[in-house]
Design a protein around this motif. Structure first.
Motif, PDB file in Angstrom:
ATOM      1  N   TYR A 167       0.832  -1.198   0.000  1.00 30.00           N
ATOM      2  CA  TYR A 167       0.000   0.000   0.000  1.00 30.00           C
ATOM      3  C   TYR A 167       0.870   1.253   0.000  1.00 30.00           C
ATOM      4  CZ  TYR A 167      -3.807  -3.114   1.548  1.00 30.00           C
ATOM      5  OH  TYR A 167      -4.738  -4.107   1.650  1.00 30.00           O
ATOM      6  N   ILE A 188      -3.301   3.771  -1.252  1.00 33.70           N
ATOM      7  CA  ILE A 188      -3.307   3.500  -2.690  1.00 33.70           C
ATOM      8  C   ILE A 188      -2.876   2.049  -2.874  1.00 33.70           C
ATOM      9  CG2 ILE A 188      -2.109   4.050  -4.852  1.00 33.70           C
ATOM     10  CD1 ILE A 188      -1.763   6.947  -3.532  1.00 33.70           C
ATOM     11  N   ASP A 189      -3.623   1.302  -3.696  1.00 36.66           N
ATOM     12  CA  ASP A 189      -3.310  -0.113  -3.894  1.00 36.66           C
ATOM     13  C   ASP A 189      -2.248  -0.265  -4.984  1.00 36.66           C
ATOM     14  OD1 ASP A 189      -3.174  -2.807  -4.234  1.00 36.66           O
ATOM     15  OD2 ASP A 189      -5.354  -3.110  -4.151  1.00 36.66           O
ATOM     16  N   ASP A 237      -2.280  -2.711  -7.934  1.00 34.28           N
ATOM     17  CA  ASP A 237      -3.150  -2.355  -9.064  1.00 34.28           C
ATOM     18  C   ASP A 237      -2.417  -1.537 -10.133  1.00 34.28           C
ATOM     19  OD1 ASP A 237      -5.480  -3.607  -8.561  1.00 34.28           O
ATOM     20  OD2 ASP A 237      -6.669  -1.798  -8.171  1.00 34.28           O
ATOM     21  N   GLU A 238      -1.189  -1.144  -9.830  1.00 36.30           N
ATOM     22  CA  GLU A 238      -0.429  -0.341 -10.799  1.00 36.30           C
ATOM     23  C   GLU A 238       0.268  -1.257 -11.804  1.00 36.30           C
ATOM     24  OE1 GLU A 238      -0.528   2.962 -10.801  1.00 36.30           O
ATOM     25  OE2 GLU A 238      -1.491   3.257  -8.847  1.00 36.30           O
ATOM     26  N   GLU A 279      -2.017   5.296 -11.114  1.00 36.37           N
ATOM     27  CA  GLU A 279      -3.492   5.218 -11.237  1.00 36.37           C
ATOM     28  C   GLU A 279      -4.166   5.587  -9.924  1.00 36.37           C
ATOM     29  OE1 GLU A 279      -5.533   4.400 -13.741  1.00 36.37           O
ATOM     30  OE2 GLU A 279      -3.973   4.027 -15.230  1.00 36.37           O
ATOM     31  N   LYS A 280      -3.527   5.232  -8.824  1.00 33.20           N
ATOM     32  CA  LYS A 280      -4.015   5.526  -7.463  1.00 33.20           C
ATOM     33  C   LYS A 280      -5.380   4.917  -7.178  1.00 33.20           C
ATOM     34  CE  LYS A 280      -1.309   9.695  -6.582  1.00 33.20           C
ATOM     35  NZ  LYS A 280      -1.285  11.054  -6.080  1.00 33.20           N
ATOM     36  N   SER A 281      -5.536   3.632  -7.421  1.00 38.98           N
ATOM     37  CA  SER A 281      -6.808   3.003  -7.050  1.00 38.98           C
ATOM     38  C   SER A 281      -6.841   2.875  -5.526  1.00 38.98           C
ATOM     39  CB  SER A 281      -6.972   1.665  -7.788  1.00 38.98           C
ATOM     40  OG  SER A 281      -6.670   0.597  -6.968  1.00 38.98           O
ATOM     41  N   LYS A 282      -7.977   3.235  -4.938  1.00 41.50           N
ATOM     42  CA  LYS A 282      -8.048   3.380  -3.482  1.00 41.50           C
ATOM     43  C   LYS A 282      -8.330   2.057  -2.774  1.00 41.50           C
ATOM     44  CE  LYS A 282      -9.391   8.200  -3.475  1.00 41.50           C
ATOM     45  NZ  LYS A 282     -10.500   9.155  -3.412  1.00 41.50           N
ATOM     46  N   GLU A 314     -10.111   0.144   0.190  1.00 47.29           N
ATOM     47  CA  GLU A 314     -11.343   0.395   0.949  1.00 47.29           C
ATOM     48  C   GLU A 314     -11.028   0.729   2.414  1.00 47.29           C
ATOM     49  OE1 GLU A 314     -15.523  -1.927   1.833  1.00 47.29           O
ATOM     50  OE2 GLU A 314     -14.123  -2.777   0.375  1.00 47.29           O
TER      51      GLU A 314
END
Lengths: 427, 427
Positions: free
Chosen positions: A41, A56-57, A60-61, A414-417, A419
């Motif tokens: 993270y 940030i996950d 996922d990048e 991308e900065k996918s959040k 939860e």
């Protein structure tokens, strides 16, 4: 040492640099090699985002994006100036610390890499101590970062080599420009660089001289030494007489003999009633033009210098990356409460090799490292051969960022959040 | 046309650029290919050095040095701001002209290439006319140069592509830095660039957006359009609300609706009694901080932008070199009284090819070329797709200067002096 299984959290803090993302890439790529690290993270905007549970996950990048961090300036995760102030705001600090460990626990954070300067190393140190106190299994490793180069124990700080490479290049180029325009009347150019208390950045531009006293910069003003007006003006006059022009590099934080910053003019108020803070370069320009009647121009590099990845040092970027990798390796091997430091290994052929080692965070926090006085000329205006021997290897090699349509092709996360699991932090 | 045998004189004038030496290399290398050109002389410090009969013997320079001019910034021969002013100082101008032709005759100068901007093209024009009047066989060709990009008839001016490549790179990098630091409070950074009357340089930083409205710069202030305080503040506020930060690029010469330069504050006097000229960026910073309470920093690139050969455009350098070559070829073929211009040839595949042509100097002198109004957004804050289509090809390609010890390895001329034949010029 038992294997500690859990998630890794990495965050960036303080002012960005050209290579802080290289350290981030080092942390991420090394973390990806170890099965005991489950999730990676990124804390958004440093400790502030962690307090707000904004993760940030990183998994996922794209791998290509992480690779691109090696040449992308600024702080890809975002950064902050937020400080957990245990001295002045003890109650708030205790509350912040409680919240941090709630967040760590909620997300099973077992590895924490914090990339930053003095304040961030202090924060890391406090978090490490708190984890021990709470018997919460957490491995905390600090990764050094600061263009100011003022962390102790490490040979140099990632970010420094790149800023002085860019600034020295700029001094060379501006010097050629001003030299070409110089007529018998003479001219002067004052280049203001960062550095509020330590003069490492200003001093580093001595490399632009390449051993030739006639080359710019002709005068370097360091914040460590009191600024003496008459002595300075005499030196400018002497330089213009010799070379028809004079290039001055000034660290933004220079102070007069009473300790007041030269850039602050408390006698002048702007239209809002605030003192006019013209900056050191503007103040010196006023002085040189007013007293010597020498045409003077200024350059204020500001944030451009610490973000100039298009001119970054490969040595610096490589060391920054290595520090990130080393932090994860140290944590995996059971270490906590240390900062990674860079170690210089002089080779018999005069070249330098670099390695990393660990230093207890307790030795780092809140200690400022200044240039030794015997690395500076007697008159205080020029770092000497000892400084040059130290700084020269730091600017070697060029980072090659890919280019698209004539401009560097930097990456953006991308900065996918991740939860959130907790209630919002109380204000 | 009879072959004209004699010596060639080349000189550089006005503010240096990253590629003015590439034009010089073009002149010298082309001149070396023609037997009718016997000696190649460089005028030291432009027209001023010619008046003083200060000639540099170019055939004494190493071929390697001349080749190195292709990537070396500033003006290798030296430059000047001296103007032969036929309007305001007619008598002095006539005297200067007499002297010039004495110098030309004494050294058998038959070819004169003058590399410069508007004033220099005017000077070249006057010299051409005078030669015709005197029936002194002289071929005068102007070579365009100016980062301001304000010469008419040429598609663009050598120096411009490089300055906007460097400035756009800087805007991208500073944007990443400020964006990474931006918190909910928002922040603003104001980058001041050159351009006193024409806004080409400021406008060129639109390329940093790479088509994405969210990317910086968010506001570009052009000197052609009156600066309106309230409208500007509203735009900054709107931008910070949208993106948490705002990057403003300002051309140094912006003026308020009364026509007064925004950087000049006549109410404040410095300690010598001069008005404080804080510059446009400092003035805007005061405004944004004071009125919007938004943290604001400034960058003042100054001379650094026009000398930043480490980030020069290969398209620009190639065109600059081609202009130098073309000037000599034109003169050899019997032309005089022209400036070389750059011609854009749009290719069916969307790419651009470049060629050179000639334009009478009479059409160039003292005409300033501004950005068409319909190349700028209605609110005046952003050049539009027409401007981008124009500017994008100018920054393509990278000049690769050799590197030594981590810094660009620029060349310096030996400057061996040609023996004087005349008595010194009367003061």
């Amino acid at each position: 040492m038992d294997e500690l299984v859990g998630n890794l959290l990495v965050a960036q803090s303080g002012g960005p640099t050209s290579v802080i993302n290289a350290s981030l890439a080092g942390v991420i790529q090394e973390a990806g090699r170890h099965d005991c690290i489950e999730e990676i993270y990124g804390g958004a905007n440093g400790i502030l985002g962690i307090l707000n549970e904004e993760f940030i996950d990183i998994n996922d990048e794209k791998a290509r994006t992480i690779e691109g961090l090696k040449y992308t300036p600024a702080a890809a995760l975002g950064t902050c100036r937020y400080k957990i102030d245990f001295k002045k705001k003890a109650e708030k600090a205790a509350k912040d610390m409680d919240r941090l460990f709630q967040v760590f626990e909620a997300h099973n954070i077992r590895y924490f890499a914090y990339i930053g300067g003095n304040d961030s190393q202090d924060t890391s140190h406090k978090i490490h101590e708190e984890a021990v106190k709470r018997t919460y299994a957490l491995r905390v490793i600090g990764v050094p970062k600061t263009i100011d180069n003022d962390l102790p124990h490490t040979d140099n700080c990632p970010g420094y080599g790149s800023v002085i490479k860019y600034n020295s290049t700029t001094v060379m180029e501006v010097g050629l420009d001003v030299g070409a325009m110089a007529t018998d009347d003479g001219s002067c150019c004052i280049i203001e660089v960062m550095g509020r208390s330590a003069g490492w950045i200003a001093a580093g531009t001595v490399l632009a001289k390449r051993g030739n006293p006639a080359n710019p910069p002709h005068i370097i003003l360091l914040p460590e030494l009191p600024f003496e007006e008459e002595k300075f003006l005499a030196k400018v006059k002497e330089t213009v007489a010799a070379y028809k022009y004079c290039i001055v590099v000034v660290g933004e934080g220079i102070k007069d003999p009473t300790g007041e910053e030269v850039g602050a003019n408390k006698k002048l108020l702007d239209s809002f009633g605030h003192p006019v803070l013209a900056g050191a370069a503007e103040k010196l320009k006023e002085l040189v033009q007013g007293r010597l009647n020498t045409k003077t121009r200024t350059v204020l590099l500001g944030y451009a210098q610490r973000a100039a990845a298009h001119c970054a040092s490969l040595t610096d970027a490589t060391n920054a990356f290595a520090c990130g990798e080393a932090a994860v390796r140290a944590a995996i091997s059971g270490e906590s409460g240390h900062m990674v430091k860079i170690v210089r290994e002089a080779q018999p052929d005069g070249s330098v090799k670099w390695s990393t080692a660990l230093q207890p965070l307790a030795d780092i926090a809140n200690v400022e490292h200044f240039i030794p006085r015997d690395w500076i000329s007697e008159d205080g205006y020029m770092p000497n051969e000892k400084f040059v021997a130290y700084a020269q290897p730091l600017i070697e090699g060029e980072v090659k960022a890919p280019v698209e349509a004539g401009l560097p092709k930097y990456v953006v996360l991308e900065k996918s959040k991740v939860e959130k699991k907790l209630a919002p932090r109380e204000a």
